[in-house]
Design an enzyme around this catalytic site. Sequence first.
Site, PDB file in Angstrom:
ATOM      1  N   GLU A  41       0.721  -0.987  -0.061  1.00 20.05           N
ATOM      2  CA  GLU A  41       0.058  -0.019   0.135  1.00 20.05           C
ATOM      3  C   GLU A  41       0.805   1.421   0.032  1.00 20.05           C
ATOM      4  O   GLU A  41       0.185   2.455  -0.129  1.00 20.05           O
ATOM      5  CB  GLU A  41      -1.149  -0.101   1.307  1.00 20.05           C
ATOM      6  CG  GLU A  41      -1.979  -1.110   1.109  1.00 20.05           C
ATOM      7  CD  GLU A  41      -2.841  -1.048   2.247  1.00 20.05           C
ATOM      8  OE1 GLU A  41      -4.042  -1.622   2.209  1.00 20.05           O
ATOM      9  OE2 GLU A  41      -2.536  -1.143   3.516  1.00 20.05           O
ATOM     10  N   GLY A 107     -12.675  -3.981   1.484  1.00 20.10           N
ATOM     11  CA  GLY A 107     -13.635  -4.700   0.862  1.00 20.10           C
ATOM     12  C   GLY A 107     -14.973  -3.784   0.482  1.00 20.10           C
ATOM     13  O   GLY A 107     -15.228  -3.034   1.594  1.00 20.10           O
ATOM     14  N   MET A 205      -9.549  -2.656   8.015  1.00 16.64           N
ATOM     15  CA  MET A 205      -9.226  -3.120   9.488  1.00 16.64           C
ATOM     16  C   MET A 205      -8.451  -2.098  10.331  1.00 16.64           C
ATOM     17  O   MET A 205      -7.938  -2.314  11.220  1.00 16.64           O
ATOM     18  CB  MET A 205      -8.369  -4.267   9.669  1.00 16.64           C
ATOM     19  CG  MET A 205      -9.040  -5.416   9.023  1.00 16.64           C
ATOM     20  SD  MET A 205      -8.142  -7.146   8.653  1.00 16.64           S
ATOM     21  CE  MET A 205      -7.871  -7.589  10.149  1.00 16.64           C
ATOM     22  N   GLU A 206      -8.451  -0.761   9.794  1.00 16.23           N
ATOM     23  CA  GLU A 206      -7.605   0.237  10.423  1.00 16.23           C
ATOM     24  C   GLU A 206      -8.207   1.742  10.521  1.00 16.23           C
ATOM     25  O   GLU A 206      -8.002   2.451  11.385  1.00 16.23           O
ATOM     26  CB  GLU A 206      -6.150   0.437   9.801  1.00 16.23           C
ATOM     27  CG  GLU A 206      -5.307  -0.802   9.612  1.00 16.23           C
ATOM     28  CD  GLU A 206      -5.698  -1.753   8.711  1.00 16.23           C
ATOM     29  OE1 GLU A 206      -6.246  -1.298   7.570  1.00 16.23           O
ATOM     30  OE2 GLU A 206      -5.331  -2.899   8.823  1.00 16.23           O
ATOM     31  N   ASP A 229     -11.697  -6.414  -3.116  1.00 18.18           N
ATOM     32  CA  ASP A 229     -12.614  -7.460  -3.149  1.00 18.18           C
ATOM     33  C   ASP A 229     -14.263  -7.166  -2.838  1.00 18.18           C
ATOM     34  O   ASP A 229     -14.187  -5.858  -2.391  1.00 18.18           O
ATOM     35  CB  ASP A 229     -12.160  -8.424  -2.122  1.00 18.18           C
ATOM     36  CG  ASP A 229     -12.001  -8.007  -0.568  1.00 18.18           C
ATOM     37  OD1 ASP A 229     -13.119  -8.014  -0.039  1.00 18.18           O
ATOM     38  OD2 ASP A 229     -10.906  -7.505  -0.248  1.00 18.18           O
TER      39      ASP A 229
END
Length: 267
Positions: A41, A107, A205-206, A229
């Site tokens: 990233e 996602g 997740m962050e 995704d």
Amino acid sequence: MLKIKGIIIATIICLLFCQAGLAEGADPVRSTGIISAMQNEIDLLLSEAQIDHTDTVGGVDYHVGTLCGEPVVIAKAGIGKILSAAGMAAMLNRYDISRVFFTGIAGAVGDETQVLDVVVATELVQHDFGYINNDGFAWSGGFEGESGHYPCDAALVEMACRAAVDVVGEAHVFRGTIASGDQFVASEEYVEYLQSEFNAIACEMEGASIALVCERYDTPFVVIRSMSDKADGLAHETYENMGDIAADNSCRIVMEMLESLKNDSAK
Ligand code: ADE
């Protein structure tokens, strides 16, 4: 002897003038903090940046330099809310950071957003924060009177959306709520929950932990995510195939934002 005295006096005068220059003169250089969870990233950013030096703090490498002519500190903090919060706090403690861009993948949640679309967060929420009792899990973002919804800086959201439109085209840019939790989501049922409970359009997740830390440090921030995704039963496979492409697109948006900052300050 007279000559030595002269040199000493000249040196003292010079030092005094230099000090005054530092105190009153040019503004100290403030940097844009760029933070991600994973190495892919930030790879494109690092390949384009001029890195002056790298400091390692708490196991995280902070790359200090310039990108698109703007002073930056770039770091990969690690996956999940704990590591991102730790990495963010260390960056804000150590460097003079004027704004934070989180860059990465996520996602897609919802029917409109597809793989490789971009979501710019207007707000973040921790979808896994709450109570567990005999009836199961109940979300509660709001301990101690907090709403549990953390807004991004409105001006940075606008800037990120404009940059994203330039990179991927208007039809592929969305703004809305991003839900963060310490789980990789690969479940249609959970996606429906994220939509109905939080009106989320992406999950990762962050973001929420970055938001909370930046809020505490009073630092404007924005979270930019390119969809790798659909957070469904095929998510792992799609993520493997599309993750790097999505990560690079998010980096391109960050560079576009830095270009616009440079153009703004040149005016
Ligand atoms: N990051 C990229 N895809 C994700 C997913 N499906 N769940 C959580 N984080 C992600």
